[in-house]
Design a protein around this motif. Structure first.
Motif, PDB file in Angstrom:
ATOM      1  N   GLU A 120       0.845  -1.189   0.000  1.00 47.65           N
ATOM      2  CA  GLU A 120       0.000   0.000   0.000  1.00 47.65           C
ATOM      3  C   GLU A 120       0.882   1.241   0.000  1.00 47.65           C
ATOM      4  N   MET A 259       5.726   2.706   7.895  1.00 45.50           N
ATOM      5  CA  MET A 259       4.538   3.115   8.643  1.00 45.50           C
ATOM      6  C   MET A 259       4.528   2.439  10.014  1.00 45.50           C
ATOM      7  N   TYR A 379      -1.467   9.921   3.464  1.00 42.58           N
ATOM      8  CA  TYR A 379      -1.697   9.119   4.681  1.00 42.58           C
ATOM      9  C   TYR A 379      -1.522  10.070   5.854  1.00 42.58           C
TER      10      TYR A 379
HETATM   11  N1  BAL Z   1      -3.220   1.083   5.604  1.00 42.19           N
HETATM   12  C1  BAL Z   1      -1.972   1.587   6.022  1.00 42.19           C
HETATM   13  C2  BAL Z   1      -1.678   1.327   7.447  1.00 42.19           C
HETATM   14  C3  BAL Z   1      -2.898   1.500   8.258  1.00 42.19           C
HETATM   15  O1  BAL Z   1      -3.521   2.544   8.260  1.00 42.19           O
HETATM   16  O2  BAL Z   1      -3.330   0.569   8.881  1.00 42.19           O
END
Ligand code: BAL
Ligand code: ZN
Length: 890
Positions: A120, A259, A379
């Motif tokens: 992602e 992340m 994000y």
């Molecule tokens: N989808 C990227 C990490 C999270 O938000 O869980």
């Protein structure tokens, strides 16, 4: 760089039904064979097949087993002579890539001699050519082959259907995912890993295996993650009727991760920071973060994976909703109502210190953005935290049961689909046809389309003769890039009126037959609205926006006396805390305006100090809440309340306020410290963590007071505490007290701490960030940061380590960073450029440190702009960093 617009969405020209991937894993050259079945999408005009790819070496392309012509358009692989008609056909693509050279940590990469993936948003195209967009959902089977000794564990999504030995010391494993998924949820892991395993039986009676995989040696730090996962499974069943849809659910931890974690179907990959914990190495905050991140990723299994996003502009469809769900999960795990309130205050604090500035700065964007250059830049706290507030308001408008009904309808309608934010809002409204949400849906959805933080301005007039109190609320929202004029929002306003004793009055609006018990929620929909309450015998104090019922700035011209009344009495814990914050901000702003802040200045008035003393002494309040009330508003939050920001002045005033609270309440801090010592076994539950947090706060203030007075008793006790502590929270709080007060004993404690935990990477991260985030004294932090970058343990390549040193300094230490000599900005621009060549995502996050440059006072403002321009002038910047700095300069 190309701008992608939401309005340009068209469905794909082809669908991919099945994907059969084979990997021969090798760090230097991994071979990937991708066999897909595709068919034309008859709903859109015929077009060539354009497959995304990035940094791939293409060896072969076959269509139905035959060689075929193709061309490249930039990095896209374009196929024109494909079978006509609706028949499915097979496409086989053979590529290689070099995981060991992948420092971006997107796609397939190597960390500590193991393989991991991150797809992602657009990482799958770095593994193979594909229609790398979330609305293309396919069934995957995956075969992994690798050296058995080096990579004994081979994992991918779904179920393990076959495994065995191969020649030359190699082995293989074949995985089949029973659920269709978009490419961004693909994952593989290969390496030397061990796992904690737990068998569970769901409410529905199904058996599942839960696993947490870590490096050998870390197994003793997986119990809390596993417990959090079990709680998550049970909670989603109980609250929303959503069960685990897989036989096996795996979490794997890696220390190199951009992340926090990633919700790949059945194979979540996590930053170690959000998995590993034991009482010796992790703090209470770590424990609570792990619980919410494990919950968050697990909840994505339904909100994100079963129903995904049609396109990346809909990112908040899954992220806002899933943050809301993890916030509710953490609250529901609290037994005491006060702990629920503490969690709410903490969440709001994050929103207001990070998202409000974003919404007022150059990166402001709606919860559903209209355009982007690089999706990784979106994000954001707006998509996540503001998105969660939007979902929370929906729940407020339809009620808790109504919201659960709405979720049920959402899954009935859209399970297995890739949908939009509109689809979600429609489902919640349709399940509650008599609700305010259904009535106001088109207007409510402005929360998705309009950027910026609305301001609600309130005024109250008491009419003694009429025994009425009239509250007028008006709303406005400043323009943001591309949105000059904002239409009114739907704003739920939680409200109460306090009488002179601090009790809530019954609320009866003019025209209502009888009073309704408080608290009540009113829905503001117009630019201005008036509420007239009757049967009011004396002027009340309004408690507005209780529970922070909407993500807005509330302006109300409270007197100090009214705020003290709310602080002492409001039954709404959020507004009780908020009253204290307003008083502190008010004093801070007055002192900041009144020129220099001499040593020994006392910005806080006696009434405030006395109120804080009362809070500390109040036996009815629990420790976590006291700790929040006694924590002064942060420098970033104070900065947001000002038109022109002098970070040095803000820092000086806030430090003076801290010193004043330390000295004036010294006796109370000592009592508090002694009264909050627990000698029993360590548990990270909210009550015990609150006690530790308050004890830690007391220690910091006692050390500050001692530094002012020159007394050595408390610093000495703190050092003893640091050495003898039975858990990381107490040990780290003691160390932080010495560092934060600037006491000489910090210089002894820091190396000792490093020696104790030299093999614990996550603890060493704390050691770095404690020093780079420490209060600046005469410009001492930047030289310390530069020195720390020379430490043998420092590396810019590991995101956690880079963040603990560089980001903590540039984004978490305003006074250290914003120097009159501009050296902080020069340092920042050098690191952004250096990091951009290694890892654009980490660089682009750091690039945002100067988002608010235009609010700075001179000489900071000009110097900051110059530094941004220097970065922007670099010719080969990544899209990521380019987008951030060019928006900052626009
Ligand atoms: N989808 C990227 C990490 C999270 O938000 O869980
Ligand atoms: Zn998420």
């Amino acid at each position: 760089s190309a701008v992608i617009n939401r309005a340009d969405y068209i469905a794909p020209a082809y669908w991919i039904d099945t994907v059969d991937l084979s990997f021969d894993l090798d760090p230097a050259k991994t071979r990937v064979l991708n066999k897909m079945t595709l068919r034309r999408n008859a709903d859109v005009p015929a077009e060539p097949l354009k497959l995304d790819g990035e940094e791939l070496n293409l060896a072969r392309v076959l269509v139905n087993g035959q060689g075929t012509s193709f061309r490249m358009e930039g990095e896209q692989l374009v196929l024109e002579n494909l079978p006509e008609g609706a028949e499915a056909f097979e496409l086989e693509i053979f590529t290689t890539c070099a995981p060991v050279k992948n420092t971006k940590l997107m796609g397939l990469y190597v960390s500590n001699d193991s393989f991991f993936t991150q797809c992602e948003a657009e990482g799958f195209r770095r593994i193979t050519y594909f229609l790398d967009r979330p609305d293309v959902m396919a069934s995957y089977s995956v075969t992994l082959r690798a050296d058995k000794a080096k990579y004994p564990v081979l994992l991918s999504n779904g179920n393990l259907v076959e495994q065995g030995e191969l020649e030359g010391g190699r082995h293989f494993a074949k995985w089949v995912d029973p659920h269709k998924k978009p490419a961004y949820l693909f994952a593989l892991v290969a390496g030397q890993l061990v796992s904690r395993e737990q068998r569970i039986t769901s409410r529905a009676g199904k058996e599942h295996t839960l696993q947490v995989y870590v490096r050998p040696g870390d197994l003793d730090k997986t119990e809390h993650a596993m417990n959090s996962l079990m709680h998550s499974v049970a909670w989603d069943e109980a609250r929303f009727g959503l069960s685990l849809d897989l036989e096996r659910f795996m979490i794997v931890a890696t220390s190199d991760f951009n992340m926090g974690a990633m919700e790949n179907k059945g194979l979540n990959i996590f930053n170690t920071k959000y998995v590993l914990a034991n009482q010796a190495t992790a703090t209470d905050t770590d424990y609570s973060n792990i619980e919410s991140v494990v919950g968050h990723e697990y909840f994505h299994n339904w909100t994100g994976n079963r129903i995904t996003c049609r396109d990346w502009f809909q990112l908040s469809l899954k992220e806002g909703l899933t943050v809301f769900r993890d916030q509710e999960f953490s609250q529901d795990l609290c037994f005491e109502p006060s702990a629920r309130a503490v969690k709410r205050i903490e969440d709001v604090r994050v929103l207001r210190t990070a998202q409000f500035p974003e919404d007022a700065g150059p990166m402001a964007h709606p919860v559903r953005p209209d355009s982007y250059i690089e999706i990784s830049n979106f994000y954001t706290v707006t998509i996540y935290e503001k998105g969660a507030e939007v979902v929370r308001m929906m729940q407020t408008l339809v009620g808790r049961d109504g919201f659960a009904k709405g979720m049920k309808l959402y899954f009935e309608r859209h399970d297995g689909q890739a949908v939009t934010c509109d689809d979600f809002a429609q489902a919640i409204a349709d399940a509650n046809p008599a609700s305010d949400l259904a009535r106001l849906l088109p207007q409510f959805k402005r929360w998705y389309s309009q950027a910026g933080t609305p301001r609600v301005h309130g005024t109250g007039v008491y009419d003694a003769a009429a025994r009425s109190y009239t509250l007028t609320l008006s709303q406005s929202c400043a323009s943001t890039a591309g949105q000059a004029v904002k239409e009114p929002f739907v704003i739920p306003v939680g409200l109460g009126l306090l009488d002179a004793d601090g009790a809530d009055l019954p609320l009866q609006l003019a025209g209502e037959a009888a009073p309704v018990a408080a608290p009540r929620t009113f829905v503001l929909t117009e630019a201005g609205q008036t509420l007239t309450f009757t049967h009011i015998d004396a002027e009340p104090v309004p408690s507005i926006l209780r529970g922070f019922s909407a993500p807005v700035v509330l302006e109300f011209d409270y007197s100090d006396a009214q705020l003290l009344h709310l602080l002492a009495n409001d039954i709404d814990p959020f507004n009780r805390w908020e009253a204290g914050q307003r008083l502190a901000v008010r004093s801070a702003i007055e002192s900041i305006a009144a020129s220099a802040c001499p040593a020994g200045a006392e910005p806080l008035n006696d009434a405030y100090v006395q109120a804080m003393r009362s809070v500390l002494r109040d036996p009815a309040l629990d420790a976590a809440f006291k700790e929040l009330v006694l924590t002064l508003p942060g420098e970033t939050y104070i900065a947001e309340q000002l038109d022109v920001v002098d970070p040095q002045r803000i820092h000086a005033v806030r430090e003076a306020m801290r010193a004043q609270l330390a000295t004036a309440l010294a006796d109370d801090w000592a009592v508090v410290y002694e009264a909050h010592q627990d000698n029993g076994a360590y548990t990270p539950d909210p009550l015990s963590s609150g006690r530790r947090a308050l004890a830690g706060m007391a220690l910091t203030h006692l050390c500050i007071a001692a530094t002012v007075s020159g007394d050595s008793v408390w610093p000495g006790k703190t050092y003893q505490r640091f050495k003898a502590a039975g858990n990381m929270t107490d040990r780290f709080n003691a160390l932080a007290a010495l560092v934060s007060s600037g006491h000489a004993l910090a210089a002894e404690a820091l190396p000792r701490f490093h020696a104790m935990f030299k093999d614990e990477a996550l603890v060493i991260d704390k050691w770095f960030s404690l020093q780079t985030g420490a209060p600046d004294r005469g410009g001492n932090i930047l030289p310390a940061v530069k020195q720390l970058m020379k430490h043998a343990d420092f590396s810019l390549r590991n995101p956690n380590r880079a963040r603990s040193v560089v980001s903590t300094f540039c984004q978490g230490n305003p006074a250290g960073f914003h120097r009159a000599d501009a050296a902080g900005y020069v340092f920042w621009s050098e690191r952004v450029i250096e990091l951009d060549a290694i890892n654009p995502q980490v660089a682009a996050r750091l690039a945002r440190a100067l988002d608010r440059w235009s609010k700075l006072a001179e000489p900071y403002r000009s110097a900051a702009r110059e530094a941004i321009a220097r970065v922007a002038a670099k010719s080969d910047l990544s899209k990521d960093t380019h987008e951030v700095v060019s928006r900052a300069l626009a």
